[in-house]
Design a protein around this motif. Structure first.
Motif, PDB file in Angstrom:
ATOM      1  N   THR A   1       0.869  -1.178   0.000  1.00 32.96           N
ATOM      2  CA  THR A   1       0.000   0.000   0.000  1.00 32.96           C
ATOM      3  C   THR A   1       0.905   1.226   0.000  1.00 32.96           C
ATOM      4  OG1 THR A   1      -0.105   0.295   2.409  1.00 32.96           O
ATOM      5  CG2 THR A   1      -1.746  -1.198   1.411  1.00 32.96           C
ATOM      6  N   THR A   2       0.368   2.330  -0.467  1.00 36.52           N
ATOM      7  CA  THR A   2       1.154   3.567  -0.451  1.00 36.52           C
ATOM      8  C   THR A   2       1.508   3.937   0.985  1.00 36.52           C
ATOM      9  OG1 THR A   2       0.063   4.306  -2.472  1.00 36.52           O
ATOM     10  CG2 THR A   2       1.209   5.978  -1.192  1.00 36.52           C
ATOM     11  N   ALA A   3       0.578   3.754   1.913  1.00 34.72           N
ATOM     12  CA  ALA A   3       0.850   4.086   3.315  1.00 34.72           C
ATOM     13  C   ALA A   3       2.015   3.264   3.863  1.00 34.72           C
ATOM     14  CB  ALA A   3      -0.405   3.869   4.160  1.00 34.72           C
ATOM     15  N   ASP A   4       2.060   1.975   3.534  1.00 32.83           N
ATOM     16  CA  ASP A   4       3.186   1.131   3.972  1.00 32.83           C
ATOM     17  C   ASP A   4       4.500   1.611   3.360  1.00 32.83           C
ATOM     18  OD1 ASP A   4       1.512  -0.480   5.480  1.00 32.83           O
ATOM     19  OD2 ASP A   4       1.525  -2.152   4.035  1.00 32.83           O
ATOM     20  N   ASP A   5       4.452   1.973   2.084  1.00 31.74           N
ATOM     21  CA  ASP A   5       5.668   2.417   1.401  1.00 31.74           C
ATOM     22  C   ASP A   5       6.165   3.747   1.965  1.00 31.74           C
ATOM     23  OD1 ASP A   5       5.332   0.126  -0.090  1.00 31.74           O
ATOM     24  OD2 ASP A   5       4.503   1.163  -1.830  1.00 31.74           O
ATOM     25  N   VAL A   6       5.247   4.653   2.268  1.00 35.75           N
ATOM     26  CA  VAL A   6       5.608   5.928   2.898  1.00 35.75           C
ATOM     27  C   VAL A   6       6.255   5.673   4.251  1.00 35.75           C
ATOM     28  CG1 VAL A   6       4.634   8.021   3.955  1.00 35.75           C
ATOM     29  CG2 VAL A   6       3.954   7.355   1.640  1.00 35.75           C
ATOM     30  N   ALA A   7       5.683   4.759   5.030  1.00 35.82           N
ATOM     31  CA  ALA A   7       6.245   4.435   6.348  1.00 35.82           C
ATOM     32  C   ALA A   7       7.659   3.866   6.220  1.00 35.82           C
ATOM     33  CB  ALA A   7       5.333   3.446   7.083  1.00 35.82           C
TER      34      ALA A   7
ATOM     35  N   SER B   1       4.936   9.862  -5.538  1.00 35.54           N
ATOM     36  CA  SER B   1       3.884   9.961  -4.518  1.00 35.54           C
ATOM     37  C   SER B   1       4.412   9.507  -3.163  1.00 35.54           C
ATOM     38  CB  SER B   1       2.648   9.156  -4.919  1.00 35.54           C
ATOM     39  OG  SER B   1       2.938   7.787  -5.011  1.00 35.54           O
ATOM     40  N   VAL B   2       5.319   8.549  -3.179  1.00 33.25           N
ATOM     41  CA  VAL B   2       5.907   8.064  -1.930  1.00 33.25           C
ATOM     42  C   VAL B   2       6.754   9.153  -1.282  1.00 33.25           C
ATOM     43  CG1 VAL B   2       7.432   6.340  -0.897  1.00 33.25           C
ATOM     44  CG2 VAL B   2       5.828   5.658  -2.676  1.00 33.25           C
ATOM     45  N   ILE B   3       7.592   9.861  -2.068  1.00 33.89           N
ATOM     46  CA  ILE B   3       8.428  10.907  -1.473  1.00 33.89           C
ATOM     47  C   ILE B   3       7.605  12.078  -0.981  1.00 33.89           C
ATOM     48  CG2 ILE B   3      10.477  10.231  -2.782  1.00 33.89           C
ATOM     49  CD1 ILE B   3      10.135  12.864  -4.406  1.00 33.89           C
TER      50      ILE B   3
END
Length: 107
Positions: free
Chosen positions: A45-51, A74-76
């Motif tokens: 998920t994007t949230a996991d990748d951001v974390a 989007s992750v950065i």
């Protein structure tokens, strides 16, 4: 005169790649004195990748420049927003090789 600390660089890959896609540029940046990490996230998920990228930011020794390719942009954005360890972000989109198709955006 005191020596200025170079920023760390954290690379964030796109959907169809992994951190190894930056393997040719990392040694050159390290030779210039930068600490460089290619974040390796699971694309769950994007949230996991951001974390994951936020955790990577906590590992670097100097303020960082986040560099994202494609989905990594989007992750950065998520990982760097409001983070004092993030000095800048650079989004690199995919390109076909034709000059008009190349675009970089600094955030």
């Amino acid at each position: 005169m005191p020596m200025k600390t170079k920023p760390s660089i954290v690379f964030c890959h796109g959907l169809w790649a992994d951190g190894s896609c930056f393997s040719k540029v990392i040694p050159a940046l390290q030779a210039e004195g930068h600490q460089v990490i290619a974040a390796q996230y699971g694309l769950n998920t994007t949230a996991d990748d951001v974390a994951t990228v936020r955790s990577t930011l906590a590992r670097v020794s100097s303020p960082a420049i986040l560099v994202g390719h494609s989905y990594g942009g989007s992750v950065i954005t998520g990982a760097g927003t409001g983070r004092p360890r993030c000095r800048a972000g650079l989004y690199r989109r995919a390109c076909s090789g034709r000059r008009r198709d190349i675009s970089d955006t600094a955030v």
